[in-house]
Design a protein around this motif. Structure first.
Motif, PDB file in Angstrom:
ATOM      1  N   LYS A  88     -87.953 -77.600 -29.424  1.00 23.85           N
ATOM      2  CA  LYS A  88     -87.218 -76.886 -30.477  1.00 23.85           C
ATOM      3  C   LYS A  88     -86.393 -75.735 -29.894  1.00 23.85           C
ATOM      4  O   LYS A  88     -85.217 -75.768 -30.058  1.00 23.85           O
ATOM      5  CB  LYS A  88     -88.419 -76.451 -31.548  1.00 23.85           C
ATOM      6  CG  LYS A  88     -87.632 -75.629 -32.504  1.00 23.85           C
ATOM      7  CD  LYS A  88     -88.736 -74.969 -33.582  1.00 23.85           C
ATOM      8  CE  LYS A  88     -88.055 -74.047 -34.608  1.00 23.85           C
ATOM      9  NZ  LYS A  88     -89.074 -73.738 -35.729  1.00 23.85           N
ATOM     10  N   GLN A 111     -81.118 -69.080 -34.678  1.00 22.54           N
ATOM     11  CA  GLN A 111     -82.209 -69.029 -35.628  1.00 22.54           C
ATOM     12  C   GLN A 111     -81.386 -70.210 -36.584  1.00 22.54           C
ATOM     13  O   GLN A 111     -80.284 -70.298 -37.019  1.00 22.54           O
ATOM     14  CB  GLN A 111     -82.183 -67.704 -36.366  1.00 22.54           C
ATOM     15  CG  GLN A 111     -82.744 -66.622 -35.539  1.00 22.54           C
ATOM     16  CD  GLN A 111     -84.105 -66.888 -35.201  1.00 22.54           C
ATOM     17  OE1 GLN A 111     -84.797 -67.436 -36.087  1.00 22.54           O
ATOM     18  NE2 GLN A 111     -84.494 -66.479 -33.950  1.00 22.54           N
ATOM     19  N   MET A 112     -82.551 -71.080 -37.271  1.00 17.73           N
ATOM     20  CA  MET A 112     -81.987 -72.111 -38.077  1.00 17.73           C
ATOM     21  C   MET A 112     -83.181 -72.588 -38.985  1.00 17.73           C
ATOM     22  O   MET A 112     -84.367 -72.460 -38.459  1.00 17.73           O
ATOM     23  CB  MET A 112     -81.359 -73.248 -37.215  1.00 17.73           C
ATOM     24  CG  MET A 112     -80.859 -74.472 -37.989  1.00 17.73           C
ATOM     25  SD  MET A 112     -80.211 -75.624 -36.912  1.00 17.73           S
ATOM     26  CE  MET A 112     -78.800 -74.841 -36.311  1.00 17.73           C
ATOM     27  N   SER A 113     -82.846 -72.951 -40.073  1.00 15.17           N
ATOM     28  CA  SER A 113     -83.784 -73.329 -40.943  1.00 15.17           C
ATOM     29  C   SER A 113     -84.431 -74.909 -40.469  1.00 15.17           C
ATOM     30  O   SER A 113     -83.676 -75.584 -39.687  1.00 15.17           O
ATOM     31  CB  SER A 113     -83.546 -73.593 -42.623  1.00 15.17           C
ATOM     32  OG  SER A 113     -82.419 -74.676 -42.575  1.00 15.17           O
ATOM     33  N   ASP A 114     -85.714 -75.088 -40.947  1.00 14.67           N
ATOM     34  CA  ASP A 114     -86.423 -76.446 -40.522  1.00 14.67           C
ATOM     35  C   ASP A 114     -85.484 -77.738 -41.094  1.00 14.67           C
ATOM     36  O   ASP A 114     -85.523 -78.612 -40.367  1.00 14.67           O
ATOM     37  CB  ASP A 114     -87.811 -76.495 -41.013  1.00 14.67           C
ATOM     38  CG  ASP A 114     -88.656 -75.488 -40.186  1.00 14.67           C
ATOM     39  OD1 ASP A 114     -88.321 -75.315 -38.975  1.00 14.67           O
ATOM     40  OD2 ASP A 114     -89.813 -75.265 -40.760  1.00 14.67           O
ATOM     41  N   ASN A 115     -84.997 -77.533 -42.257  1.00 13.68           N
ATOM     42  CA  ASN A 115     -84.003 -78.633 -43.078  1.00 13.68           C
ATOM     43  C   ASN A 115     -82.725 -78.862 -41.941  1.00 13.68           C
ATOM     44  O   ASN A 115     -82.708 -79.824 -41.664  1.00 13.68           O
ATOM     45  CB  ASN A 115     -83.761 -78.194 -44.247  1.00 13.68           C
ATOM     46  CG  ASN A 115     -85.121 -78.367 -45.202  1.00 13.68           C
ATOM     47  OD1 ASN A 115     -85.941 -78.977 -45.057  1.00 13.68           O
ATOM     48  ND2 ASN A 115     -84.907 -77.706 -46.294  1.00 13.68           N
ATOM     49  N   ASP A 116     -82.282 -77.788 -41.526  1.00 14.88           N
ATOM     50  CA  ASP A 116     -80.929 -77.902 -40.581  1.00 14.88           C
ATOM     51  C   ASP A 116     -81.417 -78.430 -39.499  1.00 14.88           C
ATOM     52  O   ASP A 116     -80.561 -79.326 -39.094  1.00 14.88           O
ATOM     53  CB  ASP A 116     -80.215 -76.503 -40.661  1.00 14.88           C
ATOM     54  CG  ASP A 116     -79.682 -76.121 -41.956  1.00 14.88           C
ATOM     55  OD1 ASP A 116     -79.246 -76.883 -42.770  1.00 14.88           O
ATOM     56  OD2 ASP A 116     -79.450 -74.760 -42.089  1.00 14.88           O
ATOM     57  N   LEU A 117     -82.462 -78.073 -39.017  1.00 13.98           N
ATOM     58  CA  LEU A 117     -82.857 -78.500 -37.497  1.00 13.98           C
ATOM     59  C   LEU A 117     -83.181 -80.170 -37.707  1.00 13.98           C
ATOM     60  O   LEU A 117     -82.845 -80.867 -36.879  1.00 13.98           O
ATOM     61  CB  LEU A 117     -84.180 -77.965 -37.302  1.00 13.98           C
ATOM     62  CG  LEU A 117     -84.641 -77.978 -35.809  1.00 13.98           C
ATOM     63  CD1 LEU A 117     -83.455 -77.864 -34.654  1.00 13.98           C
ATOM     64  CD2 LEU A 117     -85.941 -77.316 -35.503  1.00 13.98           C
ATOM     65  N   GLN A 118     -84.003 -80.407 -38.845  1.00 15.49           N
ATOM     66  CA  GLN A 118     -84.142 -81.782 -38.881  1.00 15.49           C
ATOM     67  C   GLN A 118     -83.163 -82.701 -39.103  1.00 15.49           C
ATOM     68  O   GLN A 118     -82.967 -83.940 -38.688  1.00 15.49           O
ATOM     69  CB  GLN A 118     -85.026 -81.996 -40.251  1.00 15.49           C
ATOM     70  CG  GLN A 118     -86.424 -81.567 -40.137  1.00 15.49           C
ATOM     71  CD  GLN A 118     -87.460 -82.266 -38.890  1.00 15.49           C
ATOM     72  OE1 GLN A 118     -87.100 -83.251 -38.449  1.00 15.49           O
ATOM     73  NE2 GLN A 118     -88.656 -81.580 -38.656  1.00 15.49           N
ATOM     74  N   ARG A 119     -82.042 -82.079 -39.724  1.00 11.73           N
ATOM     75  CA  ARG A 119     -80.663 -82.840 -39.839  1.00 11.73           C
ATOM     76  C   ARG A 119     -79.989 -82.930 -38.629  1.00 11.73           C
ATOM     77  O   ARG A 119     -79.419 -84.029 -38.277  1.00 11.73           O
ATOM     78  CB  ARG A 119     -79.712 -82.190 -40.970  1.00 11.73           C
ATOM     79  CG  ARG A 119     -78.562 -82.604 -41.063  1.00 11.73           C
ATOM     80  CD  ARG A 119     -77.572 -81.998 -42.202  1.00 11.73           C
ATOM     81  NE  ARG A 119     -77.319 -80.476 -41.757  1.00 11.73           N
ATOM     82  CZ  ARG A 119     -76.630 -80.006 -40.398  1.00 11.73           C
ATOM     83  NH1 ARG A 119     -75.882 -80.961 -40.060  1.00 11.73           N
ATOM     84  NH2 ARG A 119     -76.616 -78.804 -40.451  1.00 11.73           N
TER      85      ARG A 119
END
Length: 601
Positions: free
Chosen positions: A450, A458-466
């Motif tokens: 990660k 900094q990034m949200s988990d949803n954006d990272l998963q995308r």
């Protein structure tokens, strides 16, 4: 890489009397002036306590020990009264010395922390041509050995030399007050000691230069050898590498022995002068005692003061070695700090709020060495959202074009522009944000996957998963024992070459640059991974201006335009179909790869 075995190592060293260098060194103490000032005050106190002790002994001898006019009980009582302040001064001197050492360590660590941070920040701002000219091992030496040398000087020398100077001046004053005739006789040794010290300093300065150069050579060779240890073992060069290191190590060993010999001469001669001065005191002072012109207490005090007088001189060898080594290190550090980047930044650089993504190369010529151009009069425009592919043999200038676009170098002639703005007028930090680069060699930091993707963003988990899904890393992450928190790199799991490439795409997607560069990002991977990379490329290139360089020609067939380069010039351009129809160089390269499986470099 040029092998000078050191950055500035062969230059002339500064001397201890280089006041300009001292001024610059002391400039780093500005924020710690309270600590330094308190250390100086403690130095005065320490010197005062050490000077008072022999005088108390003198009073004890003359007033009580040999004074037969007093009763025995009065003499014992007098000694008791003197013993208490004597012990008290010793205790106070110990406490003051402890506080001074602690304070100096704290102050020095803060100063060196600031200097190390400043130097590292400066190194990060230097251009790639600097690193191509200078071995990495020498730059590591600046941040480690040289900083440590300066730390030792701050903690062991600066204030302690102040202590010694106060002590010497104080001793001379006390001796003149106690017996000016004997003090004048002792002062005749001072010119001899000055001449001797100057001679010693000249020899020491020369040998320190040779030792610093030898250490730099060892560090450089270690860095190169350990980095390429696999090649050394593969080509059976272990014995030759050992012999070369043995030569460098032996040369360093010999110079160090020579330094020891110099100090081995200096120390005994100081002891000889000390013994001679004490013998002179005993002869002259004893004669005066016999003649009734001097007391025994004064003679004993004189001997004690002379021992204190020669103590700093006996320590001079160690202190001088620390000072000279630190001065050499300081000179190297400040020369490095004075090194300017060959890529100047304007005082008010451009940072456009929006980026269309138009890339212009206007009559660009460039060579890494003067008179040896790699690309010549290169002119081409990449339109917004267009994908440009560049192919050619080794040395054709493909990667050089990328280096110029990233502004790792400036062109010798012509301009490289984004949206009509010359890169030389732009903020480099802004430029790095707008131009994403995916290279064949992917640098992995020893941290979680990660953190390797986000790199402190900094990034949200949803954006990272995308992003992980777009980079085709979903299956890889799902197989890791701790998912995205799995540590990779040194001390953790190792990724395959293809997985590293997918990670590089995820990094680019996390930055979301307007312009994307793929520099041979699909080489050295298996067929299955190449399919994943092709999917990642398709997603990553969407709606971005892109330049693609690849070993495998299949990667660039989707490009809007293909440039074929040879010896720094464009020799063909067009789409894949048009270039195949013309049956030129591109057609030949395609046939070589598809038919005979020759990979292009």
């Amino acid at each position: 890489m040029k092998h000078g075995y050191g950055y500035f190592e062969e230059d002339t060293l500064a001397t201890v009397s280089d006041f300009g260098l001292w001024k610059r060194i002391l400039s780093y103490t500005g924020r710690q002036w309270r600590g330094v000032g308190l250390a100086v005050i403690l130095a005065l106190f320490i010197s005062g306590t050490s000077l008072a002790l022999p005088y108390i002994v003198r009073i004890a001898i003359d007033s009580y020990i040999i004074n037969e006019e007093l009763a025995i009980q009065a003499r014992f009582a007098g000694l008791t009264k003197l013993a208490l302040p004597y012990i008290g001064l010793i205790a106070l001197g110990f406490i003051a010395n402890f506080l001074q050492v602690t304070l100096l360590e704290w102050t020095s660590q803060n100063i060196m922390h600031r200097l190390r941070q400043h130097l590292f920040s400066h190194l990060q701002g230097l251009d790639l041509s600097f690193y191509n000219r200078n071995p990495i091992g020498k730059l590591v030496t600046r941040l480690t050995n040289d900083i440590q040398n300066m730390h030792e000087m701050f903690t062991s020398v600066i204030v302690t030399l102040f202590n010694d100077l106060i002590r010497i001046v104080g001793i001379l004053g006390v001796l003149l007050w106690m017996n000016w005739r004997l003090a004048l006789i002792m002062s005749l040794l001072i010119p001899v000691m000055i001449i001797y010290t100057i001679w010693f300093s000249k020899l020491a300065r020369k040998v320190f230069r040779e030792i610093r150069t030898g250490l730099a050579r060892i560090n450089s060779y270690l860095q190169e050898s350990l980095t390429g240890v696999s090649i050394i073992q593969l080509f059976l060069r272990t014995k030759e590498t050992y012999q070369k290191f043995n030569e460098l190590n032996q040369a360093y060993f010999q110079k160090t022995l020579y330094q020891i010999k110099i100090f081995g001469i200096f120390m005994p001669l100081i002891e000889v002068m000390s013994a001679f001065s004490i013998g002179l005191i005993i002869w002259y002072g004893g004669s005066n005692i016999i003649a009734g012109q001097m007391t025994l207490g004064i003679l004993v005090a004189f001997i004690s003061y002379m021992r204190l007088f020669f103590q700093p001189l006996r320590e001079l060898s160690q202190k001088y070695s620390i000072v000279q080594s630190a001065m050499a290190s300081a000179e190297r550090i400040f020369q490095l700090l004075d090194t300017k980047s060959t890529l100047p930044v304007q005082s008010e650089p451009l940072s456009p709020s929006t980026v269309k993504g138009i890339i212009d190369f206007r009559n660009v010529s460039f060579g890494y060495e003067p008179g040896e151009p790699v690309i010549k009069n290169f002119t081409h425009t990449v339109q917004p959202g267009e994908t440009l592919a560049i192919v050619g043999a080794t040395g054709a200038g493909k990667s050089t074009i990328i280096n110029l676009l990233e502004r790792f170098y400036d062109p010798d002639q012509g301009e490289v522009c984004i949206d009509g703005h010359d890169l030389r007028r732009m903020d480099p930090h802004w430029l790095r944000k707008q131009v994403g680069l995916v290279m064949q060699d992917v640098f992995i930091i020893p941290a979680s996957i990660k953190k390797n993707i986000l790199l402190d963003r900094q990034m949200s988990d949803n954006d990272l998963q995308r992003i992980i899904a777009d980079a085709q890393l979903t299956e890889v992450v799902s197989q890791l024992p701790q998912s995205m928190d799995t540590r990779i790199g040194e001390g953790g799991m190792e990724l395959s070459a293809g997985q590293k490439q997918l990670l590089a795409f995820a990094r680019v997607l996390a930055r979301d640059p307007r312009i994307l560069v793929l520099d041979e990002a699909t080489s050295n991977v298996d067929t299955e991974t190449e399919i994943l990379i092709e999917r990642a490329i398709e997603i990553t290139l969407a709606n971005r201006t892109s330049i693609v360089i690849a070993h495998r020609l299949s990667t660039i067939r989707r490009a809007d335009r293909i440039l074929v380069m040879d010896q720094g010039r464009i020799v063909e351009q067009g789409t894949h179909e048009s270039l195949m129809d013309s049956q030129g160089i591109y057609y030949t390269l395609q046939r070589l790869q598809n038919g005979e499986h020759f990979a292009l470099a």
